[in-house]
Motif scaffolding. Structure first.
Motif, PDB file in Angstrom:
ATOM      1  N   TYR A  71      -1.769   2.630  -8.348  1.00  0.00           N
ATOM      2  CA  TYR A  71      -1.141   3.753  -8.220  1.00  0.00           C
ATOM      3  C   TYR A  71       0.392   3.940  -8.641  1.00  0.00           C
ATOM      4  O   TYR A  71       0.890   4.550  -8.304  1.00  0.00           O
ATOM      5  N   GLY A  72      -0.152   2.218  -8.701  1.00  0.00           N
ATOM      6  CA  GLY A  72       2.143   1.992  -9.055  1.00  0.00           C
ATOM      7  C   GLY A  72       2.143   0.257  -8.509  1.00  0.00           C
ATOM      8  O   GLY A  72       0.788   0.103  -7.880  1.00  0.00           O
ATOM      9  N   LEU A  73       3.406   0.621  -8.886  1.00  0.00           N
ATOM     10  CA  LEU A  73       3.607  -0.919  -8.149  1.00  0.00           C
ATOM     11  C   LEU A  73       3.722  -1.095  -6.383  1.00  0.00           C
ATOM     12  O   LEU A  73       4.007  -0.031  -6.534  1.00  0.00           O
ATOM     13  N   ASP A  74       3.495  -2.114  -6.040  1.00  0.00           N
ATOM     14  CA  ASP A  74       3.471  -1.676  -4.583  1.00  0.00           C
ATOM     15  C   ASP A  74       3.678  -3.512  -4.003  1.00  0.00           C
ATOM     16  O   ASP A  74       3.908  -5.084  -5.153  1.00  0.00           O
ATOM     17  N   VAL A  75       3.979  -4.133  -2.593  1.00  0.00           N
ATOM     18  CA  VAL A  75       3.941  -4.721  -2.310  1.00  0.00           C
ATOM     19  C   VAL A  75       3.366  -5.251  -1.320  1.00  0.00           C
ATOM     20  O   VAL A  75       3.004  -4.151  -0.263  1.00  0.00           O
ATOM     21  N   LEU A  76       3.129  -6.070  -1.217  1.00  0.00           N
ATOM     22  CA  LEU A  76       2.185  -6.738   0.208  1.00  0.00           C
ATOM     23  C   LEU A  76       2.942  -8.020   0.822  1.00  0.00           C
ATOM     24  O   LEU A  76       3.795  -9.030   0.396  1.00  0.00           O
ATOM     25  N   PRO A  77       2.760  -8.083   2.164  1.00  0.00           N
ATOM     26  CA  PRO A  77       1.783  -7.173   3.480  1.00  0.00           C
ATOM     27  C   PRO A  77       2.365  -5.663   3.428  1.00  0.00           C
ATOM     28  O   PRO A  77       1.545  -5.124   4.223  1.00  0.00           O
ATOM     29  N   SER A  78       3.849  -5.993   3.498  1.00  0.00           N
ATOM     30  CA  SER A  78       4.305  -4.301   3.854  1.00  0.00           C
ATOM     31  C   SER A  78       5.739  -4.519   3.339  1.00  0.00           C
ATOM     32  O   SER A  78       6.600  -5.108   2.601  1.00  0.00           O
ATOM     33  N   ARG A  79       6.235  -3.258   2.768  1.00  0.00           N
ATOM     34  CA  ARG A  79       7.750  -3.178   2.333  1.00  0.00           C
ATOM     35  C   ARG A  79       9.185  -3.486   3.131  1.00  0.00           C
ATOM     36  O   ARG A  79       9.443  -3.968   2.760  1.00  0.00           O
ATOM     37  N   ARG A  80       8.580  -3.530   4.392  1.00  0.00           N
ATOM     38  CA  ARG A  80      10.015  -4.068   5.523  1.00  0.00           C
ATOM     39  C   ARG A  80       9.327  -5.708   5.187  1.00  0.00           C
ATOM     40  O   ARG A  80      10.558  -6.576   5.511  1.00  0.00           O
ATOM     41  N   SER A  81       8.840  -6.278   4.052  1.00  0.00           N
ATOM     42  CA  SER A  81       8.476  -7.870   4.765  1.00  0.00           C
ATOM     43  C   SER A  81       7.686  -8.195   3.050  1.00  0.00           C
ATOM     44  O   SER A  81       6.425  -8.541   3.673  1.00  0.00           O
ATOM     45  N   PRO A  82       7.768  -7.942   2.483  1.00  0.00           N
ATOM     46  CA  PRO A  82       7.517  -7.957   1.344  1.00  0.00           C
ATOM     47  C   PRO A  82       7.572  -9.435   0.373  1.00  0.00           C
ATOM     48  O   PRO A  82       8.270 -10.586   0.476  1.00  0.00           O
ATOM     49  N   SER A  83       6.047 -10.002   0.168  1.00  0.00           N
ATOM     50  CA  SER A  83       6.262 -11.368  -0.297  1.00  0.00           C
ATOM     51  C   SER A  83       5.072 -11.153  -1.815  1.00  0.00           C
ATOM     52  O   SER A  83       5.462 -11.957  -2.161  1.00  0.00           O
ATOM     53  N   VAL A  84       4.624 -10.412  -1.783  1.00  0.00           N
ATOM     54  CA  VAL A  84       3.748 -10.308  -3.472  1.00  0.00           C
ATOM     55  C   VAL A  84       3.973  -9.241  -4.083  1.00  0.00           C
ATOM     56  O   VAL A  84       3.649  -8.088  -3.565  1.00  0.00           O
ATOM     57  N   LEU A  85       3.901  -8.951  -5.177  1.00  0.00           N
ATOM     58  CA  LEU A  85       4.487  -7.448  -6.150  1.00  0.00           C
ATOM     59  C   LEU A  85       3.011  -7.699  -6.791  1.00  0.00           C
ATOM     60  O   LEU A  85       2.456  -8.019  -7.470  1.00  0.00           O
ATOM     61  N   ILE A  86       2.618  -6.173  -6.435  1.00  0.00           N
ATOM     62  CA  ILE A  86       1.455  -6.109  -6.823  1.00  0.00           C
ATOM     63  C   ILE A  86       1.118  -4.452  -7.494  1.00  0.00           C
ATOM     64  O   ILE A  86       1.998  -3.501  -8.237  1.00  0.00           O
ATOM     65  N   VAL A  87       0.283  -4.564  -8.403  1.00  0.00           N
ATOM     66  CA  VAL A  87      -0.332  -3.039  -8.370  1.00  0.00           C
ATOM     67  C   VAL A  87      -1.361  -2.460  -8.766  1.00  0.00           C
ATOM     68  O   VAL A  87      -1.813  -3.343  -8.260  1.00  0.00           O
ATOM     69  N   GLY A  88      -0.906  -1.776  -7.790  1.00  0.00           N
ATOM     70  CA  GLY A  88      -1.467  -1.093  -6.900  1.00  0.00           C
ATOM     71  C   GLY A  88      -2.604  -0.228  -6.992  1.00  0.00           C
ATOM     72  O   GLY A  88      -2.862   0.817  -7.969  1.00  0.00           O
ATOM     73  N   LEU A  89      -4.396  -0.464  -6.694  1.00  0.00           N
ATOM     74  CA  LEU A  89      -5.352  -0.310  -7.059  1.00  0.00           C
ATOM     75  C   LEU A  89      -5.904   1.153  -6.188  1.00  0.00           C
ATOM     76  O   LEU A  89      -6.235   1.027  -5.090  1.00  0.00           O
ATOM     77  N   GLU A  90      -6.094   1.879  -6.322  1.00  0.00           N
ATOM     78  CA  GLU A  90      -6.407   3.050  -5.722  1.00  0.00           C
ATOM     79  C   GLU A  90      -7.959   2.541  -5.378  1.00  0.00           C
ATOM     80  O   GLU A  90      -9.089   1.716  -6.069  1.00  0.00           O
ATOM     81  N   ARG A  91      -8.280   3.158  -4.304  1.00  0.00           N
ATOM     82  CA  ARG A  91      -9.814   2.729  -2.999  1.00  0.00           C
ATOM     83  C   ARG A  91     -10.488   3.746  -3.642  1.00  0.00           C
ATOM     84  O   ARG A  91     -11.208   4.481  -2.475  1.00  0.00           O
ATOM     85  N   ARG A  92     -11.300   3.788  -4.437  1.00  0.00           N
ATOM     86  CA  ARG A  92     -12.064   4.812  -5.451  1.00  0.00           C
ATOM     87  C   ARG A  92     -13.468   4.137  -5.078  1.00  0.00           C
ATOM     88  O   ARG A  92     -13.892   2.766  -4.564  1.00  0.00           O
ATOM     89  N   ALA A  93     -14.305   4.819  -5.312  1.00  0.00           N
ATOM     90  CA  ALA A  93     -15.671   5.149  -4.034  1.00  0.00           C
ATOM     91  C   ALA A  93     -16.682   3.934  -5.357  1.00  0.00           C
ATOM     92  O   ALA A  93     -16.925   2.720  -4.870  1.00  0.00           O
ATOM     93  N   SER A  94     -16.252   3.897  -6.249  1.00  0.00           N
ATOM     94  CA  SER A  94     -17.322   2.929  -7.925  1.00  0.00           C
ATOM     95  C   SER A  94     -16.443   1.214  -6.754  1.00  0.00           C
ATOM     96  O   SER A  94     -18.111   0.355  -6.762  1.00  0.00           O
ATOM     97  N   LEU A  95     -14.979   1.385  -6.907  1.00  0.00           N
ATOM     98  CA  LEU A  95     -14.686   0.131  -6.276  1.00  0.00           C
ATOM     99  C   LEU A  95     -15.316  -0.698  -5.153  1.00  0.00           C
ATOM    100  O   LEU A  95     -15.020  -1.788  -5.218  1.00  0.00           O
ATOM    101  N   LEU A  96     -14.641   0.380  -4.335  1.00  0.00           N
ATOM    102  CA  LEU A  96     -15.570  -0.039  -2.661  1.00  0.00           C
ATOM    103  C   LEU A  96     -16.951  -0.983  -2.736  1.00  0.00           C
ATOM    104  O   LEU A  96     -17.249  -0.662  -1.703  1.00  0.00           O
ATOM    105  N   SER A  97     -17.716  -0.024  -3.296  1.00  0.00           N
ATOM    106  CA  SER A  97     -19.292   0.227  -3.598  1.00  0.00           C
ATOM    107  C   SER A  97     -19.608  -1.685  -4.331  1.00  0.00           C
ATOM    108  O   SER A  97     -19.687  -2.539  -3.334  1.00  0.00           O
ATOM    109  N   VAL A  98     -18.406  -1.745  -5.248  1.00  0.00           N
ATOM    110  CA  VAL A  98     -18.754  -3.279  -5.746  1.00  0.00           C
ATOM    111  C   VAL A  98     -18.043  -4.083  -4.098  1.00  0.00           C
ATOM    112  O   VAL A  98     -18.953  -5.449  -4.533  1.00  0.00           O
TER     113      VAL A  98
END
Length: 182
Positions: A71-98
């Motif tokens: 879904y794009g670039l994002d950060v963890l754990p939150s925008r207020r206190s970013p510590s990790v830059l990520i490519v976020g992935l959608e929580r699709r059914a097949s990924l959640l199943s795995v």
């Protein structure tokens, strides 16, 4: 040994995600593209006999291949206190199943249930003590709207060795995920 389970990225996707890394724009500890992965479950420090149980659990995964859609670039754990830059992935059914299948298999072998919500992603960088404003500027000025999706057909148990320049991950065992059913 320190263990986790994850999905790998195809080489062409790995290269496109790596193109988002910009050391000139952000003074961060960038992840080597060879180490990109989608973590499913972090296991942590494990004795060798328990590691063998987790290796056996990989063979019991009962889920079809996972569709990974960014879904794009994002950060963890939150925008207020970013510590990790990520490519976020959608929580699709097949990924959640795995994710559920690997969680159930590992928990059957003694791993504690996960207390946090699963947020699938690929880590691009560790941000250290960068200010949120600096990180937000990076997010605002780097386009990540056309990132490719991919289908993961194998799940892996990795051993992670911590080093001063970042963790190095080595596959211990892998299992196949059958093609998705239409």
């Amino acid at each position: 040994m320190r263990l986790f389970t994850a999905l790998d990225l195809p080489d062409d996707v790995r290269a496109q995600y790596a193109a988002l890394q910009d050391p000139d724009a952000l003074d961060a500890r960038w992840t080597s593209p060879s180490q990109f992965h989608v973590t499913l479950r972090f296991i942590g420090e494990t004795e060798s006999d328990q590691a063998a149980e987790y290796e056996n659990a990989i063979a019991t995964i009962d889920a079809p291949a996972a569709k990974c859609v960014p879904y794009g670039l994002d950060v963890l754990p939150s925008r207020r206190s970013p510590s990790v830059l990520i490519v976020g992935l959608e929580r699709r059914a097949s990924l959640l199943s795995v994710y559920r299948s690997i969680s159930n298999a590992l928990e059957a072998k003694g791993l504690e249930p996960e207390s946090r919500k699963y947020r699938p992603h690929v880590t691009l960088a560790r941000l250290g003590d960068l200010s949120p404003e600096t990180v937000h500027h990076f997010l605002d000025t780097h386009d990540a709207n056309d990132l490719p999706s991919f289908t993961a057909t194998r799940v892996h148990l990795f051993e992670s060795t911590l080093r001063p320049d970042g963790a190095v991950h080595e596959r211990r065992v892998s299992g196949s995920l059958p093609p998705p059913q239409d």
